[in-house]
Design a protein around this motif. Structure first.
Motif, mmCIF file in Angstrom:
data_model
loop_
_atom_site.group_PDB
_atom_site.id
_atom_site.type_symbol
_atom_site.label_atom_id
_atom_site.label_comp_id
_atom_site.label_asym_id
_atom_site.label_seq_id
_atom_site.Cartn_x
_atom_site.Cartn_y
_atom_site.Cartn_z
ATOM 1 N N ASP A 105 -107.452 -62.421 13.111
ATOM 2 C CA ASP A 105 -107.802 -63.615 13.891
ATOM 3 C C ASP A 105 -106.996 -63.735 15.175
ATOM 4 O O ASP A 105 -107.237 -64.649 15.981
ATOM 5 N N GLY A 106 -106.034 -62.841 15.391
ATOM 6 C CA GLY A 106 -105.255 -62.858 16.618
ATOM 7 C C GLY A 106 -104.172 -63.903 16.673
ATOM 8 O O GLY A 106 -103.512 -64.077 17.703
ATOM 9 N N HIS A 107 -103.922 -64.626 15.572
ATOM 10 C CA HIS A 107 -102.937 -65.699 15.584
ATOM 11 C C HIS A 107 -101.510 -65.211 15.344
ATOM 12 O O HIS A 107 -100.556 -65.935 15.603
ATOM 13 N N ARG A 108 -101.351 -63.984 14.832
ATOM 14 C CA ARG A 108 -100.013 -63.498 14.484
ATOM 15 C C ARG A 108 -99.859 -62.032 14.822
ATOM 16 O O ARG A 108 -100.834 -61.282 14.876
ATOM 17 N N VAL A 109 -98.600 -61.639 15.010
ATOM 18 C CA VAL A 109 -98.264 -60.239 15.271
ATOM 19 C C VAL A 109 -97.141 -59.846 14.318
ATOM 20 O O VAL A 109 -96.397 -60.698 13.826
ATOM 21 N N GLY A 110 -97.032 -58.551 14.052
ATOM 22 C CA GLY A 110 -96.014 -58.103 13.116
ATOM 23 C C GLY A 110 -95.434 -56.758 13.510
ATOM 24 O O GLY A 110 -96.073 -55.970 14.213
ATOM 25 N N THR A 111 -94.215 -56.499 13.061
ATOM 26 C CA THR A 111 -93.568 -55.212 13.288
ATOM 27 C C THR A 111 -92.423 -55.053 12.287
ATOM 28 O O THR A 111 -92.081 -55.986 11.564
ATOM 29 N N GLY A 112 -91.838 -53.871 12.266
ATOM 30 C CA GLY A 112 -90.757 -53.580 11.333
ATOM 31 C C GLY A 112 -89.403 -53.545 12.003
ATOM 32 O O GLY A 112 -89.286 -53.588 13.236
ATOM 33 N N SER A 113 -88.357 -53.438 11.160
ATOM 34 C CA SER A 113 -86.989 -53.382 11.663
ATOM 35 C C SER A 113 -86.149 -52.585 10.665
ATOM 36 O O SER A 113 -86.695 -51.902 9.784
ATOM 37 N N TYR A 114 -84.842 -52.689 10.794
ATOM 38 C CA TYR A 114 -83.941 -51.983 9.886
ATOM 39 C C TYR A 114 -83.744 -52.776 8.594
ATOM 40 O O TYR A 114 -84.177 -53.910 8.480
ATOM 41 N N SER A 115 -83.065 -52.136 7.624
ATOM 42 C CA SER A 115 -82.887 -52.708 6.292
ATOM 43 C C SER A 115 -84.226 -52.998 5.617
ATOM 44 O O SER A 115 -84.337 -53.909 4.795
ATOM 45 N N ASN A 116 -85.262 -52.223 5.986
ATOM 46 C CA ASN A 116 -86.615 -52.371 5.428
ATOM 47 C C ASN A 116 -87.190 -53.768 5.657
ATOM 48 O O ASN A 116 -87.963 -54.284 4.841
ATOM 49 N N LEU A 117 -86.839 -54.389 6.772
ATOM 50 C CA LEU A 117 -87.373 -55.706 7.112
ATOM 51 C C LEU A 117 -88.666 -55.568 7.904
ATOM 52 O O LEU A 117 -88.838 -54.632 8.677
ATOM 53 N N PHE A 118 -89.570 -56.523 7.712
ATOM 54 C CA PHE A 118 -90.658 -56.677 8.673
ATOM 55 C C PHE A 118 -90.690 -58.124 9.124
ATOM 56 O O PHE A 118 -90.347 -59.038 8.380
ATOM 57 N N ARG A 119 -91.109 -58.323 10.370
ATOM 58 C CA ARG A 119 -91.097 -59.644 10.985
ATOM 59 C C ARG A 119 -92.504 -60.017 11.416
ATOM 60 O O ARG A 119 -93.249 -59.179 11.924
ATOM 61 N N VAL A 120 -92.874 -61.257 11.186
ATOM 62 C CA VAL A 120 -94.182 -61.792 11.572
ATOM 63 C C VAL A 120 -93.963 -62.991 12.487
ATOM 64 O O VAL A 120 -93.184 -63.897 12.159
ATOM 65 N N PHE A 121 -94.618 -62.981 13.653
ATOM 66 C CA PHE A 121 -94.493 -64.062 14.632
ATOM 67 C C PHE A 121 -95.866 -64.687 14.863
ATOM 68 O O PHE A 121 -96.875 -63.989 14.932
ATOM 69 N N GLY A 122 -95.878 -66.008 15.005
ATOM 70 C CA GLY A 122 -97.094 -66.696 15.412
ATOM 71 C C GLY A 122 -97.238 -66.644 16.917
ATOM 72 O O GLY A 122 -96.268 -66.852 17.647
ATOM 73 N N CYS A 123 -98.443 -66.345 17.405
ATOM 74 C CA CYS A 123 -98.629 -66.263 18.859
ATOM 75 C C CYS A 123 -99.667 -67.262 19.365
ATOM 76 O O CYS A 123 -100.151 -67.156 20.482
ATOM 77 N N SER A 124 -100.019 -68.260 18.534
ATOM 78 C CA SER A 124 -100.879 -69.341 19.001
ATOM 79 C C SER A 124 -100.053 -70.305 19.845
ATOM 80 O O SER A 124 -98.831 -70.369 19.722
ATOM 81 N N GLU A 125 -100.729 -71.066 20.672
ATOM 82 C CA GLU A 125 -100.041 -72.017 21.540
ATOM 83 C C GLU A 125 -99.263 -73.027 20.711
ATOM 84 O O GLU A 125 -99.799 -73.640 19.793
ATOM 85 N N GLY A 126 -97.985 -73.175 21.008
ATOM 86 C CA GLY A 126 -97.142 -74.136 20.314
ATOM 87 C C GLY A 126 -96.555 -73.635 19.010
ATOM 88 O O GLY A 126 -95.795 -74.350 18.375
ATOM 89 N N SER A 127 -96.881 -72.418 18.591
ATOM 90 C CA SER A 127 -96.373 -71.909 17.315
ATOM 91 C C SER A 127 -94.902 -71.536 17.428
ATOM 92 O O SER A 127 -94.459 -70.985 18.431
ATOM 93 N N THR A 128 -94.150 -71.852 16.379
ATOM 94 C CA THR A 128 -92.741 -71.448 16.292
ATOM 95 C C THR A 128 -92.516 -70.534 15.094
ATOM 96 O O THR A 128 -91.382 -70.329 14.665
ATOM 97 N N GLU A 129 -93.589 -70.000 14.551
ATOM 98 C CA GLU A 129 -93.491 -69.169 13.348
ATOM 99 C C GLU A 129 -92.750 -67.868 13.634
ATOM 100 O O GLU A 129 -93.069 -67.148 14.577
#
Length: 512
Positions: free
Chosen positions: A409-433
């Motif tokens: 739906d285009g509302h979120r983006v995701g990627t990986g990091s160290y310590s086997n972490l993955f991060r998810v961010f909200g990219c809708s207007e006003g989102s702080t996710e």
């Protein structure tokens, strides 16, 4: 909207803010037991959902492709073709099961260049299905292969010349003769019947030849349909299918080639950034992808942090781009590491084709293809590592290539990091996710107690971190980052909030 404390030019997507998702563990495949040593060949190197999300493919460093299929379905007719999908809104969670695997690539040796070619799968891309068969492309550093996976009915041999009711377990003709009331001779005749001469064969019994018949049992068979080779001097970093269903591109450090799926011995070079003098080389191609709906448009990224949009209608050789997306460098911020961490390791088009997501070493950036002045959103993945760039350079971690993904739906983006972490961010207007999860920790198994990394209580899973708050130099447990464990590869389900991610040899599934 703020992506880690930076001002943004415009909102990524319009509309009301979307509430943060609560991510839950779903499944794990190939998980290690405590103390188990992971073989290099088992480490996952590529993940890809098909267009429907019904199937998932992974590739590993051993050249194998493993397929998984969706199983949370209910049976209405008993036969496989009568199966209907459950209402996912009331389903417990998406479930996948192992389907099949096959050896896609083998290690090779280029005798002309005295170069070993690894069997490691760099990328997998699904193609259009046909007649119930699955099609996909897989590539290592030099060779792309086109695979067809389908169910085949098993063929069996029957109607042998030996009477099964009279033969013993060893199937010997002599044994059947002794057990029979009317023993047969070696030529198939019976003792009670006169053996006729060849000229008078009216009483000669028919000779039963073995007959191959098709049974109702089936097995999955993977067959390589085509091999696309000898077209790249440098390592292939990307392949991408065109929306026309007929062509695809492959990209290495300096060139992008256009292929027809049906023609394996010829490709067209559409981008060539190789300078006449290699000493003048300043940047290389790092990733390339076709537009999801416009068959004439594709984008490729570079090691300098720029993205170029090209139109195949402009010319046969698209060395001149139609649009250039790059962020201007802040005055006085340049350092020895600036160019290294600016290199883009992965780009993805949003499903609607309006936005492009890019991942460099430190950040995720979202670009609007109609606005080339700068990214519309920037998300800090692990900004607290900036003071440690020297250490990361020394142990080569700074060259790790993290992938990125977008929700359908285009509302979120995701990627990986160290310590086997993955991060998810909200990219809708006003989102702080901004959610951080450790993929290799889940509530379905006992946590391993170690002094360096104490187990996480279930109440802390998942832990939600606001943007800009992840500056402690620690992972979600509050411990120092482990640079030997990294989550490089992940994929978002095309229509649901479900993520598949790889940590070493394990495939973890999360849903929200």
């Amino acid at each position: 909207m703020n992506g880690g404390g930076e001002g943004l030019a415009a909102p990524a997507t319009s509309g009301a803010a979307v509430s943060p998702l609560e991510w839950k563990f779903s499944q794990v495949f190939g998980e290690r037991t405590a103390g188990e040593e992971v073989q290099e060949v088992d480490i996952i190197s590529a993940i890809e959902f098909d267009r429907t999300g019904e199937h998932l493919a992974t590739g590993d460093r051993g050249g194998r492709v493993v397929l998984f299929e969706r199983t949370d379905i209910k049976d209405h007719g008993g036969h496989r073709r009568d199966l209907e999908r459950m209402d996912y809104s009331i389903s417990r969670h998406p479930e996948f099961r192992y389907k099949t695997e096959f050896q896609s690539h083998e290690p090779e040796f280029d005798y002309l260049k005295s170069l070993e070619i690894e069997e490691k799968i760099n990328k997998i891309r699904w193609c259009q299905t046909a007649n119930g068969a699955l099609f996909l492309l897989s590539t290592n550093d030099k060779t792309i292969k086109y695979w067809k996976v389908q169910e085949k009915k098993i063929k069996k041999v029957c109607e042998m010349n030996v009477d099964a009711s009279k033969s013993m377990e060893n199937g010997a003709v002599a044994s059947s003769m002794s057990a029979s009331s009317k023993p047969y001779l070696a030529n198939g005749a019976c003792k009670d019947r006169p053996v006729s001469s060849p000229s008078n064969d009216t009483s000669f019994p028919a000779l039963h030849l073995p007959v191959v018949v098709t049974s109702q049992e089936t097995s999955l068979v993977a067959r390589c349909r085509r091999v696309y080779a000898h077209a790249h001097d440098y390592h292939i970093n990307s392949i991408s299918n065109n929306s026309d269903g007929e062509t695809f591109i492959s990209a290495d450090d300096l060139r992008i080639n256009l292929w027809n799926l049906e023609i394996s011995n010829q490709s067209f070079n559409i981008v060539d950034v190789k300078p006449a003098n290699m000493e003048d080389l300043t940047e290389v191609i790092t990733s390339a992808e076709f537009h999801p709906t416009h068959c004439n448009t594709l984008a490729y990224s570079s090691s300098k942090g720029s993205i170029r949009l090209i139109d195949l209608r402009q010319s046969a050789l698209c060395d001149t781009h139609s649009k250039l997306f790059e962020e201007q460098e802040a005055p006085g911020s340049r350092s020895f590491f600036t160019e290294i961490i600016a290199s883009i390791s992965d780009i993805k088009f949003a499903k609607n084709g309006r936005h492009i997501l890019s991942r460099d070493y430190m950040t995720l950036k979202l670009w609007d293809i109609n606005m080339d002045s700068g990214p519309v959103a920037t998300f800090q993945v692990h900004e607290h590592l900036r003071p440690k760039l020297c250490d990361l350079y020394e142990n080569d971690s700074i060259f790790d290539k993290f992938e990125c993904c977008l929700s359908g739906d285009g509302h979120r983006v995701g990627t990986g990091s160290y310590s086997n972490l993955f991060r998810v961010f909200g990219c809708s207007e006003g989102s702080t996710e901004a959610t951080t999860l450790e993929a290799s920790k889940n509530p379905m198994r006992r946590q391993v107690q170690t002094p360096a990394r104490p187990s996480r209580s279930l109440g802390n899973l998942p832990r939600v971190l606001r943007r800009g708050a992840d500056n402690s130099g620690a992972d979600a447990n509050g411990n120092s980052f482990d640079f030997t464990t990294k989550l490089l590869h992940l994929a978002w389900h095309p229509s649901e909030n479900s993520i598949a991610c790889a940590a070493s040899n394990s495939l973890y599934m999360y849903y929200a």
